[in-house]
Scaffold this active site. Sequence first.
Site, PDB file in Angstrom:
ATOM      1  N   GLY A   9       0.819  -1.201   0.000  1.00 33.03           N
ATOM      2  CA  GLY A   9       0.000   0.000   0.000  1.00 33.03           C
ATOM      3  C   GLY A   9       0.853   1.251   0.000  1.00 33.03           C
ATOM      4  N   VAL A  57       2.854  -4.223  -8.855  1.00 31.19           N
ATOM      5  CA  VAL A  57       1.403  -4.164  -8.717  1.00 31.19           C
ATOM      6  C   VAL A  57       0.974  -5.433  -7.998  1.00 31.19           C
ATOM      7  CG1 VAL A  57      -0.790  -4.081  -9.932  1.00 31.19           C
ATOM      8  CG2 VAL A  57       1.169  -2.795 -10.807  1.00 31.19           C
ATOM      9  N   TYR A 151     -15.063  -1.432   9.472  1.00 33.10           N
ATOM     10  CA  TYR A 151     -13.747  -0.819   9.587  1.00 33.10           C
ATOM     11  C   TYR A 151     -13.183  -0.991  11.000  1.00 33.10           C
ATOM     12  CZ  TYR A 151     -10.048   2.694   9.420  1.00 33.10           C
ATOM     13  OH  TYR A 151      -8.831   3.329   9.485  1.00 33.10           O
ATOM     14  N   VAL A 152     -14.012  -0.697  11.992  1.00 34.10           N
ATOM     15  CA  VAL A 152     -13.562  -0.803  13.381  1.00 34.10           C
ATOM     16  C   VAL A 152     -13.167  -2.238  13.702  1.00 34.10           C
ATOM     17  CG1 VAL A 152     -14.273  -0.534  15.784  1.00 34.10           C
ATOM     18  CG2 VAL A 152     -14.947   1.190  14.081  1.00 34.10           C
TER      19      VAL A 152
END
Length: 244
Positions: A9, A57, A151-152
């Site tokens: 990332g 990639v 997400y959390v």
Amino acid sequence: MTETALIIGGASGIGLASAYALADEGYRIWLADREEAALAEAGRQLTERGAAVRTSVADVTDSESLRRVVADVEAWGDFRVLVNTAGILHLGGIGDITEQQWDQLVDINLKGTFLACQAAIPVLARGGGGAIVNLTSQSGRTKSYYSAPDYVASKAGVIGLTMVLANQNAKDGIRVNCVAPGLAETPMLSVYTPEQRRRMLDTIPLGRFARPEEIAAVVAFLATPRSSYVTGQTINVNGGSFML
């Protein structure tokens, strides 16, 4: 031989800032990201700064893709550091998130971190050890104002994953730690409305959002021998908005 750091990332945001920080520490940098154009630009910028850089990639939800990247990094030589920063964010409550959205986010944020660690740990162990730094979030440690449950949960899972990997792999000289940012001036901040950003800013004692390089400085500390007796930890970098 100069040691190599792999940043998953790494094409933008905290990942790219971490690449700059580790390049300044003298590491060769391998960037992996799914965004090909951004990856090429990040590589160009780092090269102009004088860093030795290669790019791939990669899809963090694809174990074979990550194993290929790690094999390439190993072949380049002296792989010592893995930094996992790939992630996405959803906002909302439990009724706002579909099963498909849950699966997508957890696959990227949590499964992707697991798969990258799974690919890298045997290589780091063969090389005599190293450091892994996972990016979690303040939202994984305390209540979240706007982040969605997927997400959390994913970010809390990264913290648990970090602790178990630190415990299981210390015998091979591998340290595993987390960095838990609050809000930082990255592209992800744009998902919040101006009013949401204002309200969140009011919760930060230092009175501002983080600069990416401030998060990256802690990543670099945990990646280098300066933190040689630190493992299994989650370090808050949030301007004081969460203090435990």
